[in-house]
Write an enzyme that holds these catalytic residues in place. Structure first.
Site, PDB file in Angstrom:
ATOM      1  N   GLU A 241       0.831  -1.199   0.000  1.00  0.00           N
ATOM      2  CA  GLU A 241       0.000   0.000   0.000  1.00  0.00           C
ATOM      3  C   GLU A 241       0.871   1.256   0.000  1.00  0.00           C
ATOM      4  O   GLU A 241       0.493   2.290  -0.536  1.00  0.00           O
ATOM      5  CB  GLU A 241      -0.942   0.000   1.211  1.00  0.00           C
TER       6      GLU A 241
ATOM      7  N   HIS B  99       6.668 -27.231   2.339  1.00  0.00           N
ATOM      8  CA  HIS B  99       5.876 -28.283   1.708  1.00  0.00           C
ATOM      9  C   HIS B  99       4.826 -27.692   0.773  1.00  0.00           C
ATOM     10  O   HIS B  99       3.845 -28.357   0.434  1.00  0.00           O
ATOM     11  CB  HIS B  99       5.222 -29.147   2.785  1.00  0.00           C
TER      12      HIS B  99
ATOM     13  N   LYS C 152     -13.706   1.591  -3.833  1.00  0.00           N
ATOM     14  CA  LYS C 152     -14.753   2.002  -2.886  1.00  0.00           C
ATOM     15  C   LYS C 152     -15.844   2.798  -3.599  1.00  0.00           C
ATOM     16  O   LYS C 152     -17.041   2.590  -3.378  1.00  0.00           O
ATOM     17  CB  LYS C 152     -14.154   2.864  -1.775  1.00  0.00           C
TER      18      LYS C 152
END
Length: 554
Positions: free
Chosen positions: A359, A390, A518
């Site tokens: 960000e 793994h 937004k």
């Protein structure tokens, strides 16, 4: 000339050009051979500061590489940029704001001016307010609507109001105070609220609503859901103040929600969300580990602030890590960086660092609005060892991408079980070693012959067992995770991000890209619920809206 007003184009500096030429010199550089040639390499490229031990010897560097990187920092006037931040200059140029999360961890008596006003008295007033609240809750003096003491604290917040506090409170679980459990509610997904509420008792639950604007969609919706749940469980409007407090700069909205003014903790424009865990946003941390440990966290971060400001660049942990990040991103073509904590309690550090780094430095224009001339922030990813071994470590070892990595590991465990921690530490070291050493074709063939395989089978399998090696990594070791060391570790990464932003000429403290989604989300929502009949801006989005409306039931 201020860097945040007229950022340098680092690619035009002599040191940048020298680094580009130096990169070509290192085309055939092999770390394995470098360790053979220089028995002092580990000692040369490792040191301790603020409770952290950094080994950066497993990097694609020589001493002259470090010299050139330091020269780049000097030519880019990094010292001036560091001073500007701590002095409260408006280095967040797009929003014309200072950046002073560091003030939150400075000791009482220090002076920090914002618009001519010393903010330190207010910082310590809020810290005292936090101390009182945490004391009331931990001592059973804060009571719910049936006069029962609070047993559960739920932090409602998202982004910086969630990731940092969650990281710290879970990383310091060995310091958790008895009698109070802390929870986090971030996602707007109703399933998250349902699962959490099923474990709570409204009579003994305190909600912290953390939102600077008190209007963040996800946070406000979850706060409204918590309020409705509290009332449905038997709580009353008159007693709501016992169960909801706020951390917000919008006092009026918090009061309208039903929160008493004395239970509203302030936020300041000069503290960004992803840097806010040191503020009252850290209330759930203090509720979890106690206020004295919270202050230790602040002290550790302050120690790193001092180190960042005073240590020479060649022995400055955040500066070196920032320079190495630029080295790999801009000169070696690395597009991502792995964070690999070998400690269960640090399992959320990657999530926090994703926001902190991506960000902050996920930008494509410089402070003055001109396009960048270099690469910028990498993708940050990773997870707790040994699980990653793994899963995705295969790509680190034999994939085609160069992915630098940070290994983080403590020497001692709070929960020793047989020889588990020795194996955990051994796995951490062996992974960084394997990334560096690799396995040659000759070694692969010799290994297969030693197993008695026929030559045809040796030749068939050998190419698959070759591991290129020469993959860079840093290893950060702490004796044991503590509040002070964790504070230093988080502050170290904060400063590393800032260092890189200076070299790229970008603003690490705004996030305009977050806003577009937004804004568009409001229009999509209106179309989903039928209050907006005009079609969406594109056929794909409209088609997905139609798909939802044709199938959604309740």
């Amino acid at each position: 000339m201020k860097h945040h007003l007229t950022p340098l184009d680092a690619t035009q500096l002599d040191s940048w050009r020298a680094l580009a030429a130096h990169r070509q010199e290192l085309q055939d550089f092999r770390m394995r051979q470098a360790f053979i040639d220089d028995p002092e390499r580990f000692k040369r490229f490792s040191f301790s500061a603020c409770g952290l031990f950094l080994d950066f010897s497993k990097n694609l560097i020589r001493q002259d590489t470090i010299d050139l990187l330091v020269k780049l920092a000097e030519e880019a006037r990094l010292s001036d940029a560091i001073r500007a931040m701590f002095d409260g200059e408006a280095i967040n140029a797009s929003e014309r704001r200072p950046v002073l999360h560091t003030a939150l961890r400075r000791p009482i008596g220090d002076k920090v001016l914002v618009d001519g006003v010393d903010v330190m008295p207010e910082v310590h007033r809020v810290l005292h307010q936090m101390t009182e609240l945490v004391g009331y809750v931990h001592n059973g003096l804060w009571r719910g609507y049936t006069e029962k003491p609070i047993t559960d604290v739920v932090n409602i917040g998202i982004g910086g109001s969630f990731l940092g506090p969650q990281l710290v409170s879970e990383a310091l679980l060995p310091f958790a105070q008895k009698g109070v459990r802390c929870h986090y509610l971030a996602n707007i997904d109703g399933s998250e609220f349902h699962e959490l509420a099923s474990r709570l008792n409204a009579e003994t639950t305190l909600f912290i609503v953390s939102s600077k604007s008190f209007g963040t969609l996800e946070t406000l919706k979850n706060a409204q859901a918590a309020r409705a749940w509290y009332l449905a469980q038997g709580g009353t409007e008159e007693e709501l103040y016992r169960h909801f407090i706020a951390v917000s700069s919008n006092k009026e909205a918090a009061i309208a929600f039903g929160i008493r003014e004395e239970n509203i903790f302030p936020m300041w424009d000069w503290v960004g969300g992803r840097y806010s865990l040191w503020s009252a946003i850290g209330l759930p941390i203090a509720m979890s580990i106690g206020i004295s440990n919270f202050k230790e966290l602040l002290s550790g971060a302050y120690n790193m602030d001092q180190h960042f400001q005073t240590a020479p660049f060649e022995r400055n942990i955040p500066v070196l890590l920032g320079l190495l990040g630029v080295w790999y991103g801009d000169f070696w073509g690395a597009n991502s960086h792995a964070i690999l904590p070998y400690d269960y309690y640090l399992r959320n550090i990657t999530d926090h660092l994703q926001q902190l780094d991506m960000e902050s430095n996920g930008k494509s224009v410089r402070q003055d609005g001109t396009p960048v001339t270099s690469g910028t922030g990498p993708v940050i990813w990773g997870g707790v060892g040994c699980n990653g071994q793994h899963a995705y470590h295969q790509l680190l070892h034999q994939g085609t991408q160069l992915i630098p990595a940070d290994f983080i590991v403590p020497v001692s465990s709070y929960n020793p079980v047989a020889d588990h921690h020795q194996w955990l530490y051994a796995n951490c070291l062996s992974q960084s070693q394997a990334l560096m050493l690799g396995k040659s074709r000759e070694e692969a063939e010799a290994e297969l012959r030693a197993k008695g395989l026929p030559e045809a089978e040796v030749q068939r399998l050998a190419p698959h067992k070759v591991i290129p090696g020469n993959r860079p990594s840093n290893t950060l070791v702490v004796e044991r995770i503590s509040a002070r060391r964790l504070g230093a570790l988080i502050a170290m990464y904060e400063h590393k991000v800032y260092v890189q932003s200076i070299l790229w000429g970008i603003n690490a403290f705004d996030q305009w890209g977050v806003e577009l989604g937004k804004e568009l989300g409001k229009g999509v929502y209106s179309r989903l619920v039928g209050s907006e009949e005009t079609p969406a801006e594109d056929a794909s989005t409209q088609g997905l809206i139609d798909f939802f409306r044709g199938r959604h039931r309740g």
